[in-house]
Design an enzyme around this catalytic site. Structure first.
Site, PDB file in Angstrom:
ATOM      1  N   ARG A  73     -33.847 -67.375  32.778  1.00 16.30           N
ATOM      2  CA  ARG A  73     -33.917 -68.564  33.632  1.00 16.30           C
ATOM      3  C   ARG A  73     -35.357 -69.059  33.649  1.00 16.30           C
ATOM      4  O   ARG A  73     -36.265 -68.340  34.045  1.00 16.30           O
ATOM      5  CB  ARG A  73     -33.454 -68.202  35.038  1.00 16.30           C
ATOM      6  N   ARG A 142     -38.271 -67.965  44.652  1.00 11.46           N
ATOM      7  CA  ARG A 142     -37.731 -68.442  43.369  1.00 11.46           C
ATOM      8  C   ARG A 142     -38.176 -69.880  43.096  1.00 11.46           C
ATOM      9  O   ARG A 142     -38.968 -70.438  43.827  1.00 11.46           O
ATOM     10  CB  ARG A 142     -36.205 -68.379  43.426  1.00 11.46           C
ATOM     11  N   LYS A 207     -34.214 -61.857  47.629  1.00 12.71           N
ATOM     12  CA  LYS A 207     -34.567 -63.175  47.078  1.00 12.71           C
ATOM     13  C   LYS A 207     -34.983 -64.141  48.188  1.00 12.71           C
ATOM     14  O   LYS A 207     -34.559 -64.009  49.350  1.00 12.71           O
ATOM     15  CB  LYS A 207     -33.379 -63.745  46.323  1.00 12.71           C
ATOM     16  N   LYS A 209     -35.648 -68.481  48.801  1.00  9.44           N
ATOM     17  CA  LYS A 209     -35.468 -69.782  48.142  1.00  9.44           C
ATOM     18  C   LYS A 209     -36.010 -70.922  48.990  1.00  9.44           C
ATOM     19  O   LYS A 209     -35.681 -71.015  50.173  1.00  9.44           O
ATOM     20  CB  LYS A 209     -33.984 -70.013  47.846  1.00  9.44           C
ATOM     21  N   CYS A 427     -20.442 -72.555  39.319  1.00  9.83           N
ATOM     22  CA  CYS A 427     -21.384 -71.551  38.820  1.00  9.83           C
ATOM     23  C   CYS A 427     -20.952 -71.147  37.419  1.00  9.83           C
ATOM     24  O   CYS A 427     -19.885 -71.521  36.947  1.00  9.83           O
ATOM     25  CB  CYS A 427     -21.414 -70.343  39.742  1.00  9.83           C
ATOM     26  N   CYS A 433     -21.570 -63.681  33.461  1.00  8.79           N
ATOM     27  CA  CYS A 433     -21.986 -63.093  34.731  1.00  8.79           C
ATOM     28  C   CYS A 433     -21.213 -61.810  35.030  1.00  8.79           C
ATOM     29  O   CYS A 433     -19.982 -61.824  35.133  1.00  8.79           O
ATOM     30  CB  CYS A 433     -21.790 -64.088  35.871  1.00  8.79           C
ATOM     31  N   CYS A 472     -17.354 -65.704  42.365  1.00  7.32           N
ATOM     32  CA  CYS A 472     -17.418 -64.580  43.311  1.00  7.32           C
ATOM     33  C   CYS A 472     -18.069 -65.077  44.591  1.00  7.32           C
ATOM     34  O   CYS A 472     -18.603 -66.189  44.633  1.00  7.32           O
ATOM     35  CB  CYS A 472     -18.190 -63.403  42.702  1.00  7.32           C
ATOM     36  N   CYS A 476     -23.352 -68.996  44.168  1.00  8.62           N
ATOM     37  CA  CYS A 476     -24.409 -69.658  43.392  1.00  8.62           C
ATOM     38  C   CYS A 476     -24.270 -71.184  43.340  1.00  8.62           C
ATOM     39  O   CYS A 476     -25.264 -71.881  43.175  1.00  8.62           O
ATOM     40  CB  CYS A 476     -24.469 -69.092  41.991  1.00  8.62           C
TER      41      CYS A 476
END
Ligand code: HEM
Ligand code: SF4
Length: 570
Positions: A73, A142, A207, A209, A427, A433, A472, A476
């Site tokens: 990414r 991120r 994470k 954001k 996503c 994934c 899932c 995302c």
């Protein structure tokens, strides 16, 4: 939960600032994978070890190792790329990746299918284009997003400047990336300090954001993020300061109600000169207060739930040495993109392209990756990745507009008529994934075709309705903020959520559990019919489903799992 810190904490601590044994692992030709602990560390370098799940059964039968490859990414603060940078990524995708480029819901670009022996060459090519993948994944701040609002150029410039400043300020300082992937060469924008002045040895608990929004567009989905800055724009179109939001997040786990998506709270208002100090303070309070024992409870949203917003604000003000003012009034109208041409002033215009599920590929029917390459070769403005996985060709002079539009039209990159398709996100999910329970990117376009049939029957084809799907519950594509949310439960089966706000300010709620394709269409068709017949002027689909009594409104994160299911017979 245990009293011990989580395994990831020990991996970070022992990693010597994200080095681990990555350098050695790259040279091991016996496997296409890397050591287990390094699989956690490599995320901080912007990569995930994955395997092609379509090939798993066959390879297992043949007793072969899984088809390992890496997802990389790239970090693109504010989503702005120069044409030369696009061309470099296009080249890398064809030389080392699977020949596709994936625009993400957080304004980055992902490359899929890069095998271990090609990682260094790939990252060097990315570096040569003055790009990198540091901190694109991992327990750090991120990619910083920024609203693209093409029609508000002046405020956009200020917002982009703040997004870039935050990105720069919160990027890890470890030289590990440079050492491991670029053999000690100095990377653009990197520092030389060995220590991490903001993060320390163990980085963040989870994470983190950050986004910058420019009302009236909430394209960045500010309420889905840990930290947000909302531009308060004065009469002259100049930025007067920023409302700050904290504690948004999407991820949850099926069957664990103590995990939930949450919309961010308004923390207050600050001047531009204080914004960086506030951003740093929010990050360091979360660094120190966040849960390092249980990763499912480690995001800032849970820290704020546990400690309370007032205590959190006091600590941020104390550390930043800034007293926040009350949040200022603002209004969002939508989260979607404005497709087509918009005026950029000075004889130029921006063209917002429609990129289905963000994927640029050269398929049998249409060669969209090649089309973009042709545009990039003649374009001398810039590109802006939108938070909805689309792409803006920005600042096109009048004399080039017809040519660029013709290439886009031939490649089917102009927006479709369907209001549902124009407002859709998915996503990646299968096959890359490892966490996917169901299809998403490969299935949503077909589901939309089926739903469009029903919408047409009710005269709703052109109505903007936000639909988002993930494979899932990690979320995302921010499905819990959609008017129609679909979250993978198992192969071919989804949970269906309704009642999100069109402007991204309210979470949706579980309407039907574990439904298949036919079940989704059957559940939505009567709701569409009711909407067509009984909506009030200007009433959005998500708001209608609540007013008409189909679903209970979700007020906040803790309320997400309460009063689920249909509230009236459809
Ligand atoms: C605990 C939660 C999460 C985990 C473990 C997770 C993990 C992953 C993984 C493994 C991928 C790579 C899929 C692929 O490209 O093959 C991915 C993609 C992505 N994730 Fe997450 N994710 C989580 C939550 C989120 C959330 C809440 C957001 C956004 C608000 C997000 C944003 C993205 C984006 C932008 C991509 C790129 C592909 C796309 O646009 O769909 N993730 N995530
Ligand atoms: S939502 Fe789940 S399935 Fe989709 S990309 Fe994220 S982690 Fe994978």
């Amino acid at each position: 939960m245990t009293d011990e810190v989580s395994r990831n904490e020990r991996i970070k601590e022992a990693s010597d600032y994200l080095r681990g044994t990555l350098a050695q692992g790259l040279g091991e030709e016996i496997t296409g994978a890397i050591a287990e602990d390094d699989q956690q560390l490599v995320k901080f370098h912007g990569m995930y070890l994955q395997d092609d799940r379509d090939l798993r059964p066959e390879r297992t039968r043949k007793k072969m190792e899984k088809a390992f490859a890496f997802m990389i990414r790239v970090r693109v603060p504010g989503g702005v790329l120069a044409p030369q940078q696009w061309l470099a990524l296009d080249r890398v995708a064809r030389d080392y990746g699977n020949g596709t480029l994936r625009l993400t819901t957080r304004q980055t670009v992902q490359l899929h299918g890069v095998i271990k022996s090609n990682l260094k060459s790939t990252l060097r090519a990315i570096d040569a284009a003055v790009l990198n993948s540091i901190a694109a994944c991992g327990d750090v701040n991120r990619n910083v997003m920024c609203g693209v609002t093409p029609e508000q150029s002046r405020a956009h410039a200020g917002a982009l400047a703040l997004a870039r400043a935050i990105s720069e300020h919160l990027t890890p300082r470890t030289p590990a990336y440079r050492e491991i992937w670029l053999d000690g060469e100095k990377i653009a924008g990197g520092g030389d300090e060995v220590v991490e002045p903001i993060y320390g040895r163990t980085y963040l608990p989870r994470k983190f954001k950050t986004v910058v929004a420019v009302p009236p567009s909430n394209d960045v989905d500010v309420f889905a993020h840990d930290l947000g800055f909302i531009a308060i724009v004065d009469q002259a179109g100049k930025i007067a300061g920023w409302n700050i939001t904290v504690g948004g997040g999407m991820g949850m786990t099926h069957g664990e109600p103590e995990t939930y998506p949450r919309t961010a709270d308004l923390l207050g208002f600050c001047d531009t000169k204080d914004a960086l100090a506030i951003a740093e303070a929010v990050v360091t309070v979360q660094r120190d207060w966040g849960d390092r024992k249980n990763r499912k409870h480690a995001r800032l949203k849970y820290t704020i739930e546990d400690r309370g917003l007032d205590a959190f604000r006091s600590e941020v003000e104390h550390r930043a040495k800034v007293k926040l003012a009350p949040a200022q009034p603002f209004q969002f109208t939508s989260t979607g993109d404005r497709y087509g041409w918009s005026d950029a002033g000075a004889g130029k215009a921006h063209l917002t392209l429609f990129v289905q599920t963000g994927r640029f590929a050269d398929g049998a029917a249409v060669a969209q990756l090649s089309a973009l390459r042709r545009i990039a070769k003649i374009h001398d403005g810039d590109f802006r990745i939108t938070p909805n996985q689309n792409l803006i060709v920005a600042n096109v002079p009048t004399e080039q507009q017809a040519q660029i539009e013709a290439i886009a039209r031939d490649a089917r990159l102009l927006a479709p008529w369907s209001g549902l398709r124009r407002n859709a996100m998915a996503c990646v999910a299968l096959p890359s994934c490892g966490l996917a329970l169901a299809e998403s990117e490969r299935y949503l376009p077909d589901l939309i075709a089926a739903l469009d049939d029903r919408l047409a029957a009710h005269g709703l084809s052109a109505d903007d309705i936000v639909i988002r799907m993930t494979g899932c519950p990690n979320g995302c594509a921010r499905p819990y903020l959609a008017e129609i949310g679909l979250v993978g439960k198992g192969p071919g089966r989804y949970n269906l959520y309704l009642g999100g706000a069109f402007d991204g300010s309210r979470l949706n709620k579980l309407y039907r559990e574990d439904v298949d394709h036919a079940g989704i269409v059957a559940a939505l068709d009567p709701v569409f019919a009711a909407y067509a017949g009984a909506r009030q002027p200007g009433e959005r689909f998500g708001a209608f489903t609540i007013r008409a009594g189909f679903i209970t409104a979700t007020r906040n994160g803790r309320d997400f799992h309460a009063n689920t299911g249909p509230q009236r017979a459809a």
